[in-house]
Scaffold this active site. Structure first.
Site, PDB file in Angstrom:
ATOM      1  N   TYR A  71       0.171  32.666   9.240  1.00 43.67           N
ATOM      2  CA  TYR A  71      -0.976  31.779   9.030  1.00 43.67           C
ATOM      3  C   TYR A  71      -0.672  30.321   9.358  1.00 43.67           C
ATOM      4  CZ  TYR A  71      -2.822  35.771   6.414  1.00 43.67           C
ATOM      5  OH  TYR A  71      -3.259  37.010   6.056  1.00 43.67           O
ATOM      6  N   THR A  72       0.579  29.909   9.197  1.00 41.99           N
ATOM      7  CA  THR A  72       0.903  28.482   9.365  1.00 41.99           C
ATOM      8  C   THR A  72       1.307  28.180  10.804  1.00 41.99           C
ATOM      9  OG1 THR A  72       3.192  28.840   8.692  1.00 41.99           O
ATOM     10  CG2 THR A  72       1.627  28.261   6.967  1.00 41.99           C
TER      11      THR A  72
END
Length: 768
Positions: A71-72
């Site tokens: 996600y990052t």
């Protein structure tokens, strides 16, 4: 990330991609280990200078985990470029990776001393390290000073680098310990939270925490502070709130109206992580060896490293410039003989033939010939000649400069200082942590932490003790106290939680407890047994005497202690001031010469005559002044001259008009003290029972009878009751009001209170 082009001047890239590349090409660790390291490099509350910029949730000071790496997104920060600067110019050694398919640097070029700026925390095989973070500007100033003064001492460097600077701020105390750590690599400083006391409406106050110690979990700290409130370890905390937001950290500790804010703050500093110790353990790898180092070796090693970097970089750049100059000189020369060169090239069979012909005919070198044959036609314009001549001049100047850096150390150090100052100018920030020279000791008086409350303290003969709220006590009858059937209540008294309790046992031990430390238990419930209070409470041990004190300061009273086998002494009550191990061990107040001796009585000295009564019916009266004051661990002196089969049954003061004698056969009498004249201590005493050859009487219990008659002015209803309860062997209870007994002479055996043939004798006796 640098090799992949994942740098600050380009867009963010999925963290998972970087983690996968690291795992596949460089380090076969677990993906979580790699990602955790990458996340830490992006956390501005852990890094002095953030080396990775991350989009998305990268964790928090509360210990919250970051979002999953899928996600990052991340990229190198701008300052990371200065750690990697010139890495492709043969500046640092490279080593093969785990499968010999890639090479990786063994160390980074580092345009600033990152080991001090970002610190290091870690554990390795047999080694641990704790290097704190420092302020970038201060580290660079100290490095520049050391370049100019290679023999500078720690004192001089500390003028520029006075101490650590944590990204979370806070207050660092202890200049002498910082100096010690900077000299030896080991030391301890105190890190205190930044706090202030704010006024609220209605006369209330709150303690506000705006900065906390480095590496501290904020959520855990808030919980510990709230635990102090819940468990009422210090009075006055109404509420604990975490009010942190995007503007910064803020913990609010709201206090009650009458609370002592300074006391509560001191308690929290002392007993929670609002104040912690930070231990320097500066272990670093120096020349492939772990060493504990101070700042002098760290900075001198960095300067040496940076010197090698600048030298290697300059050699690389000079070699490159010299190669280019050689080609530029060839191109300038070819422009002056352009027509001949073109004719030669047109006459050649191919590119290689043209190159060979140029080298043979005009003495061009191979690189020059290669550059000529690959020359593009538009470069033959007049303006390009000027450009080449300008480039030639620039290259010659650059080569001269680089040669000066390589050959002249002073020039090289000037370059080093200039580059360091550039980093400081671009990335320098004000100091966050405040330094205080002296460690400010936090003193919290134990008495000030206790909530002053009224309570009822009760103790039983077998050693059960408790405190009870007045409400619970009032809602019950006295004889409803929770206890074992074979136990009896020997002490109950109103008290305050700020007072102290001493319990003296038959084994010559004294148990101490502050009353606030006693368990708060309902009156009808059994208390805490003394074996839970101290480790050395024996199964046969019983409580004999109990006393509640306000404090021990100024205490002048003395206790008089008599034992079963004829020892007596006085001991100062002040000797039982709380000892260090009172929570686990009782203290000694009487020493026995015989293992089976026991304490018969403990009482405050009344400066009156003492009376000792023995089992065989002897009574000795002597002045209490004859008993010396000795230490708590002393045995004392002889009280009465006992026969071999005799022992002391009772010891009391002759401060009333009469005393009673109860025999084992159930006979009871009351005798006037005038029947027993005072003698010297250690005598045999006078017989107080008539000797019978068959079924002789033996003393079972003895004690004083109160002065209850006040003459004709008092009616019978005004006479005080003093009930003696006697339990027979058949468990039948008899109650006798002692003042109602007639006075008998000393040698009388008294009157039977029950039929001995039926009841079988006395089992138990007690004054109600």
């Amino acid at each position: 990330m640098n090799k992949d082009g994942n740098t600050f001047d380009k867009g963010y890239r999925k963290s998972a991609k970087s983690v996968g590349n690291i795992m596949g090409n460089y380090h076969p660790h677990g993906d979580s280990s790699i990602y955790d390291a990458m996340v830490r490099l992006s956390q501005d509350w852990k890094m002095g200078q953030v080396l990775v910029e991350m989009h998305g949730n990268n964790g928090s000071m509360d210990g919250d985990p970051p979002a999953a790496m899928r996600y990052t997104e991340a990229r190198l920060s701008e300052i990371s470029a200065y750690l990697l600067q010139d890495i492709d110019k043969n500046t640092v050694p490279f080593a093969w990776n785990f499968d010999d398919t890639e090479k990786e640097p063994t160390v980074l070029p580092a345009s600033f001393p990152n080991l001090l700026v970002n610190g290091s925390t870690g554990i390795s095989a047999g080694y641990a390290t704790d290097i704190p973070t420092h302020n970038l500007s201060e580290v660079i100033d100290a490095t520049v000073y050391m370049i100019d003064h290679p023999n500078a001492g720690v004192d001089k460097l500390m003028a520029f680098l006075p101490g650590p600077d944590f990204p979370t701020g806070a207050i660092i105390q202890g200049k002498s310990e910082i100096k010690k750590a900077y000299e030896t690599g080991k030391g301890k400083v105190v890190v205190r939270s930044q706090t202030k006391i704010e006024e609220l409406k209605g006369g209330k106050k709150e303690i506000v925490v705006t900065e906390i110690p480095y590496e501290l979990n904020k959520a855990s700290l808030v919980k510990k502070i709230d635990d102090v409130r819940v468990n009422a370890k210090v009075a006055g905390i109404a509420e604990v709130r975490d009010e942190s937001d995007r503007d910064g950290l803020r913990i609010a500790i709201e206090l009650r109206k009458d609370a002592d804010a300074e006391l509560i703050l001191n308690y929290l500093l002392k007993y929670t992580d609002l104040q912690v110790n930070y231990n320097f353990n500066m272990v670093a790898i120096d020349n492939a060896t772990p060493r504990q180092v101070g700042i002098l070796p760290i900075l001198s090693s960095y300067i040496s490293h940076k010197r090698d970097i600048i030298r290697s970089r300059s050699i690389f750049d000079r070699d490159k410039a010299e190669k280019r100059l050689h080609i530029v000189e060839g191109l300038i020369r070819v422009l002056s003989i352009l027509d001949e060169v073109i004719a030669l090239i047109r006459a050649s069979d191919n590119k290689a033939d043209a190159r060979e012909n140029l080298m043979a005919s005009y003495n061009f070198s191979e690189p020059q010939a290669e550059a000529i044959v690959t020359l593009q036609l538009y470069r033959l314009t007049n303006t390009d000649v000027v450009t080449l001549q300008s480039e030639e001049a620039e290259l010659k100047e650059r080569i001269t400069t680089l040669s000066a850096i390589i050959n002249d150390e002073k020039t090289m150090f000037n370059v080093m200082k200039r580059e360091l100052r550039e980093v400081k100018k671009k990335f320098g920030q004000p100091r966050k942590s405040i330094l205080v020279d002296e460690v400010v000791a936090v003193e919290v008086e134990a008495a000030s932490l206790i909530v002053k409350e009224e309570t009822i303290v009760s103790v039983t003969r077998s050693g059960y003790v408790k405190r009870t709220t007045p409400r619970s006590f009032s809602a019950s009858k006295l004889d409803e106290i929770g206890k074992r059937e074979d136990d009896r209540l020997i002490f109950h008294q109103p008290a305050l939680t700020t007072q102290h309790l001493l319990m003296f046992t038959t084994f010559g031990n004294v148990i101490y407890r502050p009353i606030h430390e006693l368990d708060d238990i309902k009156w009808k419930d059994i208390g805490t047994h003394s074996s839970s209070l101290v480790n050395n409470f024996s199964q046969e041990e019983e409580i004999l005497f109990v006393q509640i004190l306000d404090d021990f300061d100024g205490e002048t009273r003395e206790l008089i202690v008599a034992t079963k086998f004829g020892l007596i002494k006085k001991v100062a009550l002040a000797d039982f001031k709380p000892w260090r191990t009172y929570r686990s061990k009782s203290a000694q107040y009487a020493k026995f010469k015989q293992a089976d001796d026991r304490v018969v009585s403990v009482a405050f000295d009344k400066n009156a005559d003492m009376m000792l009564v023995t089992h065989n019916g002897y009574a000795l009266r002597f002045p209490s002044q004859d008993v010396p004051v000795v230490g708590a661990k002393a045995a004392g002196v002889k009280s009465i001259n006992l026969k071999d089969d005799d022992f002391v049954v009772a010891s009391y003061f002759a401060d009333t008009d009469s005393f009673y004698i109860l025999t084992q056969r159930g006979s009871l009498k009351r005798v006037n003290f005038t029947e027993i004249p005072a003698k010297n201590r250690a005598g045999r005493g006078l017989q107080i029972l008539r000797d019978l050859k068959k079924a002789p009487h033996k003393v079972f219990a003895s004690g004083t009878v109160k002065n209850v008659y006040g003459g004709d002015l008092f009616s019978e209803t005004d006479q005080e009751l003093q009930m003696l309860q006697v339990l027979s062997q058949t468990d039948k209870l008899f109650e006798i009001n002692l003042p109602d007994l007639n006075l008998l002479d000393r040698t009388s055996n008294g009157s039977f209170i029950f039929d001995e043939a039926i009841e079988g004798g006395v089992k138990f006796a007690n004054i109600k």
